[in-house]
Write a protein that holds these residues in place. Structure first.
Motif, PDB file in Angstrom:
ATOM      1  N   ALA A 334     -19.082  -4.156 -10.624  1.00 41.16           N
ATOM      2  CA  ALA A 334     -19.960  -4.232 -11.789  1.00 41.16           C
ATOM      3  C   ALA A 334     -21.317  -4.817 -11.413  1.00 41.16           C
ATOM      4  O   ALA A 334     -22.369  -4.340 -11.866  1.00 41.16           O
ATOM      5  CB  ALA A 334     -19.298  -5.075 -12.882  1.00 41.16           C
ATOM      6  N   GLN A 335     -21.313  -5.832 -10.569  1.00 39.78           N
ATOM      7  CA  GLN A 335     -22.556  -6.481 -10.173  1.00 39.78           C
ATOM      8  C   GLN A 335     -23.426  -5.583  -9.299  1.00 39.78           C
ATOM      9  O   GLN A 335     -24.659  -5.612  -9.399  1.00 39.78           O
ATOM     10  CB  GLN A 335     -22.241  -7.783  -9.425  1.00 39.78           C
ATOM     11  CG  GLN A 335     -21.603  -8.840 -10.307  1.00 39.78           C
ATOM     12  CD  GLN A 335     -21.054  -9.999  -9.503  1.00 39.78           C
ATOM     13  OE1 GLN A 335     -20.609  -9.826  -8.363  1.00 39.78           O
ATOM     14  NE2 GLN A 335     -21.062 -11.192 -10.087  1.00 39.78           N
ATOM     15  N   TYR A 338     -24.679  -1.920 -11.081  1.00 39.29           N
ATOM     16  CA  TYR A 338     -25.484  -2.044 -12.299  1.00 39.29           C
ATOM     17  C   TYR A 338     -24.668  -1.715 -13.551  1.00 39.29           C
ATOM     18  O   TYR A 338     -25.131  -1.014 -14.442  1.00 39.29           O
ATOM     19  CB  TYR A 338     -26.716  -1.135 -12.228  1.00 39.29           C
ATOM     20  CG  TYR A 338     -27.542  -1.301 -10.975  1.00 39.29           C
ATOM     21  CD1 TYR A 338     -28.320  -2.439 -10.791  1.00 39.29           C
ATOM     22  CD2 TYR A 338     -27.528  -0.337  -9.979  1.00 39.29           C
ATOM     23  CE1 TYR A 338     -29.072  -2.599  -9.631  1.00 39.29           C
ATOM     24  CE2 TYR A 338     -28.288  -0.496  -8.823  1.00 39.29           C
ATOM     25  CZ  TYR A 338     -29.051  -1.629  -8.653  1.00 39.29           C
ATOM     26  OH  TYR A 338     -29.786  -1.793  -7.504  1.00 39.29           O
ATOM     27  N   GLY A 340     -23.376  -3.521 -16.469  1.00 40.32           N
ATOM     28  CA  GLY A 340     -23.423  -4.792 -17.158  1.00 40.32           C
ATOM     29  C   GLY A 340     -23.265  -4.752 -18.663  1.00 40.32           C
ATOM     30  O   GLY A 340     -23.341  -5.806 -19.306  1.00 40.32           O
ATOM     31  N   THR A 341     -23.017  -3.583 -19.244  1.00 33.39           N
ATOM     32  CA  THR A 341     -22.872  -3.508 -20.694  1.00 33.39           C
ATOM     33  C   THR A 341     -21.418  -3.720 -21.102  1.00 33.39           C
ATOM     34  O   THR A 341     -20.501  -3.693 -20.270  1.00 33.39           O
ATOM     35  CB  THR A 341     -23.333  -2.135 -21.216  1.00 33.39           C
ATOM     36  OG1 THR A 341     -22.399  -1.131 -20.778  1.00 33.39           O
ATOM     37  CG2 THR A 341     -24.728  -1.784 -20.703  1.00 33.39           C
ATOM     38  N   TYR A 388     -15.136 -11.010 -16.232  1.00 36.18           N
ATOM     39  CA  TYR A 388     -16.123 -11.968 -15.737  1.00 36.18           C
ATOM     40  C   TYR A 388     -15.489 -13.273 -15.263  1.00 36.18           C
ATOM     41  O   TYR A 388     -15.948 -13.877 -14.296  1.00 36.18           O
ATOM     42  CB  TYR A 388     -17.154 -12.274 -16.822  1.00 36.18           C
ATOM     43  CG  TYR A 388     -17.982 -11.074 -17.264  1.00 36.18           C
ATOM     44  CD1 TYR A 388     -17.995  -9.884 -16.526  1.00 36.18           C
ATOM     45  CD2 TYR A 388     -18.726 -11.119 -18.431  1.00 36.18           C
ATOM     46  CE1 TYR A 388     -18.728  -8.788 -16.934  1.00 36.18           C
ATOM     47  CE2 TYR A 388     -19.479 -10.020 -18.848  1.00 36.18           C
ATOM     48  CZ  TYR A 388     -19.471  -8.857 -18.103  1.00 36.18           C
ATOM     49  OH  TYR A 388     -20.204  -7.769 -18.521  1.00 36.18           O
TER      50      TYR A 388
END
Length: 411
Positions: A334-335, A338, A340-341, A388
């Motif tokens: 995810a990092q 890109y 991130g939503t 996260y």
């Protein structure tokens, strides 16, 4: 209700944001309904208090090398790139024993199970150095861990096929012994096309899917994926071919990359991005504007391709770190891709659950009545909290059986 084996009470469904009761019976999900805190229960039903937990389908590890995990302490140094990692690892193979392979593999499997993995596909090395020792060890482990996870074995010729005489015969023996997929690595053989032609013919004869290491470089000219697309169509294997790495595609100009991604989607090829290894080994020759070394995940998704992720290696020359937790890899992806939503969170979680089981098994897992009761409960209050924070407090059911008792389980 009286016939339930387990009732999980009040776990969060991260898709809807609602808390639900989930009943398990006979290895399947027998009921799902909104939480009913005051509902009377027969004393014979075992219950699990799901308050504070979110529920996912069992996690899936799509691509991992058990037989070369935890080798870092045996290496003479740190690999400076892919080829050196291959060479350093090959030099250790003559020291392997069956007990050594099984001990290191168990460390990975025990970690993965505790993290919620109920389906795992392992790349098992077969070559004239190891013979079938690694494969025979993996078959034993597959039987040993059957109550905790489904283990699939890919017969994988790490050192190539045609410049290692005898490897083809060993692969064919592994297929007869019970391999679940035919593996390959065309960039590490004398001729990529020859390598791929052989593997697809073997897959056709055996009725097995194909799972390839492919285009693992920053070189935009290394595009064996185009041959794989053609062979997938030729042999009618849509939906039954997976490719790991595919990092060269990340260096291809956008229009050409988009055309190839569309071809991947049309052929039903599953892409397994392996970010822990790909980020570590790629981009090393760039002195400025250093490439991330990943396959273009978002582009592939935009074109409708099936994309999942895997750990690949744990603590060896290819990847000197790793925990065995798919959610750690999911956050890294995810990092770096890109993503991130809030929608991306659900996509990433799907990449190690529903989409991953489709790629490996040919059908999606899900939390639905009638589905197999493979579940991972994670101590989290949202989908974002799962990915996260990656809480280590997890509870796992495999085929409706609790894997490891916890304090808030009751008879």
């Amino acid at each position: 209700m009286e016939r339930l084996d387990w009732l999980i009470r009040g776990a969060l469904d991260p898709r809807s944001g609602e808390r639900v009761d989930i009943g398990l019976q006979g290895g399947r999900i027998a009921l799902i309904r909104p939480i009913a805190e005051t509902m009377p229960l027969p004393s014979s039903i075992r219950t699990f208090d799901g308050d504070g937990y979110a529920v996912l389908p069992g996690l899936a590890e799509t691509h991992i090398h058990l037989d070369k995990a935890f080798l870092s302490s045996r290496l003479p140094g740190v690999a400076a790139g892919l080829q050196q990692a291959i060479e350093m690892t090959a030099a250790l193979k003559s020291s392997y024993t069956a007990d050594d392979i099984k001990a290191r593999s168990r460390e990975v499997l025990n970690r993965a199970s505790a993290f919620g993995v109920t389906l795992l596909r392992a790349q098992v090395e077969i070559d004239p150095i190891l013979g079938l020792m690694s494969f025979e060890s993996a078959l034993e482990l597959k039987r040993e861990y059957v109550s905790a996870m489904d283990v699939q074995l890919v017969a994988f010729p790490q050192e190539g096929i045609f410049w290692q005489p005898g490897t083809a015969e060993l692969l064919e023996r592994a297929v007869r012994m019970g391999a679940d997929a035919v593996g390959g690595i065309p960039y590490n053989d004398r001729d990529s096309s020859e390598h791929l032609d052989y593997l697809f013919r073997l897959a056709e004869v055996s009725g097995l899917p194909v799972d390839l290491h492919l285009d693992f470089s920053d070189d935009p000219r290394q595009l064996a994926i185009q041959d794989v697309i053609a062979l997938t169509r030729k042999y009618g294997m849509q939906g039954r071919v997976a490719v790991g790495h595919l990092t060269s595609l990340g260096s291809v100009e956008l229009d050409a990359a988009r055309r190839i991604a569309a071809g991947i989607a049309e052929a039903g090829i599953h892409v397994f991005t392996l970010p822990a290894t790909d980020l570590y080994l790629n981009g090393r020759q760039d002195t400025c504007r250093v490439r991330r070394g990943l396959t273009p995940v978002r582009l592939l998704l935009e074109e409708g391709a099936s994309v999942c992720f895997g750990s690949n290696n744990i603590r060896n020359a290819f990847t000197p770190f790793g925990t065995g937790d798919p959610l750690d890899i999911g956050l890294l992806l995810a990092q770096t891709a890109y993503m991130g939503t809030s929608e991306d969170v659900m996509t990433v979680l799907g990449m190690c659950t529903t989409q991953a089981t489709l790629a490996i098994r040919g059908k999606k897992s899900d939390i639905l009545e009638g589905a197999t009761a493979d579940l991972a409960l994670v101590r989290a209050d949202s989908a974002a909290g799962i990915l996260y924070d990656r809480p280590r407090d997890r509870v796992v059911w495999k085929d409706g059986q609790l894997v490891g008792e916890r304090a808030n389980a009751s008879a």
